[in-house]
Motif scaffolding. Structure first.
Motif, PDB file in Angstrom:
ATOM      1  N   LYS A 388       0.824  -1.220   0.000  1.00 41.73           N
ATOM      2  CA  LYS A 388       0.000   0.000   0.000  1.00 41.73           C
ATOM      3  C   LYS A 388       0.861   1.274   0.000  1.00 41.73           C
ATOM      4  CE  LYS A 388      -0.635   0.321   5.055  1.00 41.73           C
ATOM      5  NZ  LYS A 388       0.020  -0.932   5.446  1.00 41.73           N
ATOM      6  N   ASN A 389       2.192   1.088   0.123  1.00 47.48           N
ATOM      7  CA  ASN A 389       3.097   2.242   0.189  1.00 47.48           C
ATOM      8  C   ASN A 389       3.829   2.525  -1.116  1.00 47.48           C
ATOM      9  OD1 ASN A 389       2.477   2.497   2.926  1.00 47.48           O
ATOM     10  ND2 ASN A 389       4.198   1.211   3.565  1.00 47.48           N
ATOM     11  N   VAL A 390       3.469   1.847  -2.177  1.00 49.16           N
ATOM     12  CA  VAL A 390       4.176   2.024  -3.449  1.00 49.16           C
ATOM     13  C   VAL A 390       3.399   2.994  -4.342  1.00 49.16           C
ATOM     14  CG1 VAL A 390       5.055   0.875  -5.510  1.00 49.16           C
ATOM     15  CG2 VAL A 390       5.164  -0.284  -3.291  1.00 49.16           C
ATOM     16  N   GLN A 391       4.069   4.071  -4.728  1.00 46.57           N
ATOM     17  CA  GLN A 391       3.467   5.094  -5.572  1.00 46.57           C
ATOM     18  C   GLN A 391       4.170   5.124  -6.926  1.00 46.57           C
ATOM     19  OE1 GLN A 391       0.908   7.145  -5.052  1.00 46.57           O
ATOM     20  NE2 GLN A 391       0.480   6.451  -2.962  1.00 46.57           N
ATOM     21  N   ALA A 392       3.385   5.263  -7.988  1.00 45.64           N
ATOM     22  CA  ALA A 392       3.962   5.354  -9.333  1.00 45.64           C
ATOM     23  C   ALA A 392       3.737   6.750  -9.910  1.00 45.64           C
ATOM     24  CB  ALA A 392       3.323   4.314 -10.252  1.00 45.64           C
ATOM     25  N   GLY A 393       4.723   7.206 -10.670  1.00 42.02           N
ATOM     26  CA  GLY A 393       4.603   8.479 -11.382  1.00 42.02           C
ATOM     27  C   GLY A 393       5.255   8.349 -12.743  1.00 42.02           C
ATOM     28  N   ALA A 394       4.689   8.979 -13.766  1.00 41.80           N
ATOM     29  CA  ALA A 394       5.258   8.863 -15.107  1.00 41.80           C
ATOM     30  C   ALA A 394       4.896  10.081 -15.946  1.00 41.80           C
ATOM     31  CB  ALA A 394       4.763   7.588 -15.790  1.00 41.80           C
ATOM     32  N   VAL A 395       5.809  10.438 -16.836  1.00 40.57           N
ATOM     33  CA  VAL A 395       5.586  11.543 -17.774  1.00 40.57           C
ATOM     34  C   VAL A 395       6.117  11.114 -19.135  1.00 40.57           C
ATOM     35  CG1 VAL A 395       6.142  13.927 -18.372  1.00 40.57           C
ATOM     36  CG2 VAL A 395       5.756  13.312 -15.988  1.00 40.57           C
ATOM     37  N   SER A 396       5.308  11.328 -20.172  1.00 39.58           N
ATOM     38  CA  SER A 396       5.697  10.962 -21.526  1.00 39.58           C
ATOM     39  C   SER A 396       5.734  12.214 -22.393  1.00 39.58           C
ATOM     40  CB  SER A 396       4.696   9.944 -22.105  1.00 39.58           C
ATOM     41  OG  SER A 396       5.139   9.456 -23.351  1.00 39.58           O
ATOM     42  N   VAL A 397       6.838  12.398 -23.134  1.00 40.86           N
ATOM     43  CA  VAL A 397       7.090  13.641 -23.861  1.00 40.86           C
ATOM     44  C   VAL A 397       7.482  13.358 -25.305  1.00 40.86           C
ATOM     45  CG1 VAL A 397       8.536  15.719 -23.942  1.00 40.86           C
ATOM     46  CG2 VAL A 397       7.850  14.775 -21.732  1.00 40.86           C
ATOM     47  N   ASP A 398       6.978  14.189 -26.201  1.00 41.59           N
ATOM     48  CA  ASP A 398       7.427  14.169 -27.594  1.00 41.59           C
ATOM     49  C   ASP A 398       8.716  14.977 -27.657  1.00 41.59           C
ATOM     50  OD1 ASP A 398       7.941  14.759 -30.278  1.00 41.59           O
ATOM     51  OD2 ASP A 398       5.818  14.850 -30.804  1.00 41.59           O
ATOM     52  N   PRO A 399       9.858  14.356 -27.956  1.00 40.71           N
ATOM     53  CA  PRO A 399      11.139  15.082 -27.900  1.00 40.71           C
ATOM     54  C   PRO A 399      11.299  16.152 -28.973  1.00 40.71           C
ATOM     55  CG  PRO A 399      11.447  12.910 -28.868  1.00 40.71           C
ATOM     56  CD  PRO A 399      10.033  12.957 -28.384  1.00 40.71           C
ATOM     57  N   LYS A 400      10.516  16.091 -30.019  1.00 40.90           N
ATOM     58  CA  LYS A 400      10.641  17.085 -31.095  1.00 40.90           C
ATOM     59  C   LYS A 400       9.855  18.362 -30.799  1.00 40.90           C
ATOM     60  CE  LYS A 400      13.183  14.428 -33.702  1.00 40.90           C
ATOM     61  NZ  LYS A 400      13.326  13.317 -32.752  1.00 40.90           N
ATOM     62  N   THR A 401       8.811  18.236 -29.952  1.00 38.79           N
ATOM     63  CA  THR A 401       7.963  19.393 -29.659  1.00 38.79           C
ATOM     64  C   THR A 401       7.950  19.790 -28.189  1.00 38.79           C
ATOM     65  OG1 THR A 401       5.995  18.017 -29.282  1.00 38.79           O
ATOM     66  CG2 THR A 401       6.427  18.731 -31.552  1.00 38.79           C
ATOM     67  N   GLY A 402       8.372  18.877 -27.305  1.00 43.75           N
ATOM     68  CA  GLY A 402       8.336  19.153 -25.875  1.00 43.75           C
ATOM     69  C   GLY A 402       6.965  18.962 -25.252  1.00 43.75           C
ATOM     70  N   LYS A 403       6.005  18.464 -26.013  1.00 44.74           N
ATOM     71  CA  LYS A 403       4.642  18.284 -25.508  1.00 44.74           C
ATOM     72  C   LYS A 403       4.554  17.091 -24.559  1.00 44.74           C
ATOM     73  CE  LYS A 403       2.436  20.127 -29.697  1.00 44.74           C
ATOM     74  NZ  LYS A 403       1.516  19.789 -30.813  1.00 44.74           N
ATOM     75  N   ILE A 404       3.919  17.296 -23.406  1.00 44.16           N
ATOM     76  CA  ILE A 404       3.596  16.179 -22.519  1.00 44.16           C
ATOM     77  C   ILE A 404       2.341  15.519 -23.073  1.00 44.16           C
ATOM     78  CG2 ILE A 404       2.869  15.494 -20.205  1.00 44.16           C
ATOM     79  CD1 ILE A 404       4.465  17.822 -19.094  1.00 44.16           C
ATOM     80  N   ALA A 658       1.718   5.304   3.641  1.00 41.83           N
ATOM     81  CA  ALA A 658       0.346   5.684   3.305  1.00 41.83           C
ATOM     82  C   ALA A 658      -0.281   6.585   4.363  1.00 41.83           C
ATOM     83  CB  ALA A 658      -0.508   4.424   3.125  1.00 41.83           C
ATOM     84  N   LYS A 659       0.200   6.532   5.590  1.00 50.23           N
ATOM     85  CA  LYS A 659      -0.384   7.339   6.666  1.00 50.23           C
ATOM     86  C   LYS A 659       0.385   8.637   6.911  1.00 50.23           C
ATOM     87  CE  LYS A 659      -2.464   3.475   9.194  1.00 50.23           C
ATOM     88  NZ  LYS A 659      -2.519   2.734  10.485  1.00 50.23           N
ATOM     89  N   THR A 660       1.699   8.545   6.998  1.00 51.25           N
ATOM     90  CA  THR A 660       2.494   9.721   7.363  1.00 51.25           C
ATOM     91  C   THR A 660       3.051  10.480   6.163  1.00 51.25           C
ATOM     92  OG1 THR A 660       4.587   8.487   7.506  1.00 51.25           O
ATOM     93  CG2 THR A 660       3.173   8.518   9.465  1.00 51.25           C
ATOM     94  N   GLY A 661       3.128   9.819   5.025  1.00 50.99           N
ATOM     95  CA  GLY A 661       3.717  10.452   3.858  1.00 50.99           C
ATOM     96  C   GLY A 661       5.230  10.404   3.842  1.00 50.99           C
TER      97      GLY A 661
END
Length: 783
Positions: A388-404, A658-661
């Motif tokens: 319950k303590n595992v958090q996922a984060g992700a960002v995908s970007v077009d390298p030619k335009t910089g768009k997320i 999950a409780k204390t952050g």
């Protein structure tokens, strides 16, 4: 005639007679009567004439005329102000009615979310404890109860800043801020500031101080979508305004300076330091004003707010997308309009914006699906508490335009307010190693033995090897390789990147110079402003977010042209579009350096820690891939930052209680020994990328180094370490066929000596100053 008489006669004659005029003859000749007197008069007339000529300009600018002009200007200004005072009336205040919904759209124009219910509940000042009322006065305007409603010096400074393009720099009284919030708007124009001044004077004359203070605390924006002290009290402390303590009130008063930056739940380390300092400032001012005793002040501790509650309609990923869009728009408004952070937040929140995002529906759905199938479906919090303590984060970007084009901030914005996509409190670990190599290549750095650093340079891969400086002295840093694995005294940089060998990159960082490494990191998009050039940072022990790391790798993929990931495609309000900055910047490192790093990173996939999850993934379908895994100490975070020629994606997993952050270890997650970058992060990356990335695309590389143009070579056979728990993880397999053809020239073959074939026995340690390594690709390698 006696002598006395003769002398008197001469004296009388001297007075009467003109002095003799001198000529070219004897001195006594040519003196005409009255000559000397005439000469004196002529000289006097000349001086007067000269003085008259010089004083012509002075007569035009005498001090009397200057004073007169100044007084005239003042009278004119006073007259103009009187006319303005008579003409400007106090408008009807209707701030709540001016709040409108913001509309957020996907890149194709379809509506993603509509956010607009203003969170506000007006309360009478009598319902707010007197001591809490005073926290706002202590924070913003200590002279509030005695002033005339305006700060002339501050207003004058604000006008000058506006005229000079510097924007607002403080100076408003509580009355002026109330007028701005309730009667006017946040525009930074001279006319608005003058209207604010006049209306504030009139409001102060006709309205009691209590009513002004009540209006101020009820109209101000406190962040989290909360307008007014009642909404803020509920959002931050789950109490009504009448039950706020002095300490809590001081926090809310401090919060008004920069609501989002100072929100404890999402604030960076710097933001927490700043709001704590301002909280102390408020309380100290209360003691100074006699509103709080020193003993009470000393007993107070900082009142940490509650976790925020997400607004309805922002469930799932929508809240994370909206939040990042707001943050980027606010940043641009601060930069271009010269307003403060709190003003920018107030201008964006519920203000009738139509914001079109760069998010592509198909990619967003695929990213969410990849996290669910590759991670969440394998977690069982009931069976294992760590899950319950595992958090996922992700960002995908077009390298030619910089768009997320896709973003994953967490399982649900209504349950986890912090966006894992742009949090900077976890270490990027070994995903920082490509930055060190980029710095070495960009600066043409050399090893201690004076050999150029490149993909085939030889280093010592011994675990816990002492790092030495240019004088051969130990610097007090001897990092352990993962699992304390020794890779021998002769490994190439390519192999070190493939296997993520700490000892090699720790030495390389010192060889390059950590100041230059951090400088390169900044150019590539990381925030390293407050970091000291310490060798420990070679292990990626600073903080970084997936959005930052996506920018770094997108810049490499874009051949060294800086990419700043942006989520906003367009932002329009009332028919006027706010121009956003170009995500593609200048060339920050050379194309050759960037392409060489990319070439090396293909080896991590082909023959390194990402081989099992990425290279051998059946959905790969021949796509060319580069990337780097990373796993931090104590298994607090794990990463895979990878890219194809057309898509860059950073995936991070973070252990968070999950409780204390608080940060927590991820060992035993999903029943596995630990979470490695080559495990869940790489699996998420592959499931997403191979479902949306273009097929048959190739890297266009301007380099003759690295695994993309040369097969990986290791001087002595060593086990390939995969970060993915797998039966085949310790089996050495041959490198893939080179995945791209160099665009400039063929690999350089040494001509100084014949290649030496590696043997199975451990090599002897070469002398750095004299011995060339047995490397069939580069005679200039070094230990």
């Amino acid at each position: 005639m006696g002598r006395a008489e003769e002398r008197r006669a001469r004296q009388r004659g001297g007075r009467r007679a003109a002095p003799p005029t001198r000529s070219s003859g004897t001195p006594s000749e040519g003196i005409a009567p009255g000559g000397r007197a005439a000469a004196r008069k002529a000289a006097a007339r000349g001086k007067k004439s000269t003085k008259k000529g010089k004083s012509g300009i002075r007569r035009l600018f005498t001090w009397k005329k200057i004073l007169g002009a100044f007084l005239g200007f003042c009278l004119l200004g006073i007259g103009a102000f009187i006319v303005m005072y008579m003409m400007i009336d106090v408008p009807k205040g209707n701030a709540a009615a001016q709040k409108q919904s913001n509309i957020y759209e996907y890149s194709d124009g379809s509506v993603m979310a509509r956010v607009g219910d203003t969170n506000r509940e007006i309360v009478d000042l009598a319902e707010v404890p007197k001591s809490v009322q005073r926290t706002f006065v202590a924070a913003e305007n200590k002279s509030f109860y005695t002033d005339s409603g305006v700060d002339l010096k501050g207003t004058a400074r604000g006008l000058l800043n506006t005229l000079s393009g510097k924007g607002k720099q403080g100076g408003s009284t509580i009355t002026q801020q109330y007028v701005k919030n309730f009667y006017l708007d946040q525009d930074q124009t001279v006319s608005r500031k003058l209207r604010e001044l006049v209306i504030s004077l009139k409001v102060d004359r006709t309205t009691s101080k209590d009513d002004i203070l009540a209006g101020y605390i009820n109209t101000s924006y406190y962040g989290r979508g909360a307008y007014g002290i009642q909404a803020a009290a509920q959002d931050y402390y789950r109490v009504d305004a009448k039950k706020l303590s002095v300490a809590q009130g001081a926090y809310l008063a401090a919060l008004l300076q920069a609501p989002s930056q100072y929100d404890w739940a999402v604030a960076s380390k710097t933001g927490k330091e700043l709001v704590t300092a301002r909280w102390n400032y408020v309380l100290d001012n209360m003691v100074e004003q006699g509103w709080l005793s020193k003993a009470e002040r000393d007993d107070m501790t900082f009142p940490v707010p509650k976790e925020p509650k997400a607004a309805p309609g922002l469930e799932g990923q929508k809240g994370y997308l909206v939040k990042l869009a707001n943050q980027q728009l606010e940043k641009q408004l601060v930069k271009t309009q010269g307003i403060t952070q709190d003003e920018a937040e107030a201008r964006v929140e519920n203000s009738g914006w139509t914001i079109t995002l760069n998010i592509e529906k198909k990619k967003q759905v695929q990213l969410e699906k990849a996290v669910k199938t590759q991670l969440i479906s394998k977690l069982d919090p009931k069976k294992r508490s760590v899950d319950k303590n595992v958090q996922a984060g992700a960002v995908s970007v077009d390298p030619k335009t910089g768009k997320i084009v896709a973003l994953y901030g967490g399982q649900d914005y209504t349950k986890h307010f912090i966006s894992n996509a742009n949090r900077t409190d976890y270490q990027p670990a070994s995903t920082f190693k490509p930055v060190i190599l980029a710095a070495a290549l960009e600066d043409a750095a050399e090893t201690q033995g004076g050999k150029a650093i490149g993909a085939n340079t030889i280093y010592d891969g011994t675990s816990k090897r002492q790092v030495v400086d240019s004088n051969g002295d130990k610097v007090g840093f001897a990092p352990e390789n993962e699992d304390d694995h020794d890779y021998g005294k002769q490994v190439t940089v390519q192999t070190a990147m493939n296997q993520s060998i700490n000892s090699v990159f720790a030495q390389m960082g010192v060889d390059v110079g950590m100041d230059k490494v951090l400088e390169t990191a900044t150019k590539l998009g990381m925030d390293t402003g407050k970091l000291r050039p310490l060798p420990a940072y070679t292990l990626g022990t600073m903080g970084a977010s997936p959005i930052q790391m996506a920018g770094v790798y997108a810049t490499l993929d874009n051949h060294g042209k800086q990419v700043t990931p942006t989520i906003i495609k367009s932002a329009e309000q009332g028919g006027t579009e706010t121009r956003m900055p170009d995500p593609i910047g200048e060339q920050v490192i050379s194309r050759e350096a960037a392409d060489t790093v990319t070439s090396v990173l293909t080896g991590v996939v082909a023959d390194g820690t990402a081989k099992v999850s990425v290279a051998e993934n059946p959905a790969r379908d021949g796509r060319k891939v580069a990337g780097k895994t990373g796993t931090s100490d104590d298994n607090l975070s794990a990463w895979f930052n990878g890219f194809t020629p057309d898509l860059v994606t950073s995936v991070g997993l973070f252990g968070e209680d999950a409780k204390t952050g608080a940060q927590t270890k991820m060992y035993k997650t999903a029943g596995l020994p630990r979470v490695n970058g080559g495990g869940f992060p790489a699996q998420i990356w592959a499931a997403y990328t191979f479902g949306v990335a273009a097929e048959n695309s190739k890297f266009d590389l301007d380099t003759d180094q690295g695994a993309a143009v040369q097969p990986t070579w290791t001087p002595s056979p060593t086990p390939t370490r995969s970060e993915t728990p797998s039966p085949s993880a310790t089996t050495k397999k041959p490198s893939e066929t080179p995945s791209a053809t160099p665009t400039t020239s063929a690999p350089v073959t040494p001509t100084t000596s014949a290649p030496v074939t590696p043997t199975t026995s451990a090599p002897t340690t070469p002398d750095e100053s004299t011995t060339s390594p047995a490397n069939p690709f580069d005679p200039n390698g070094d230990q």
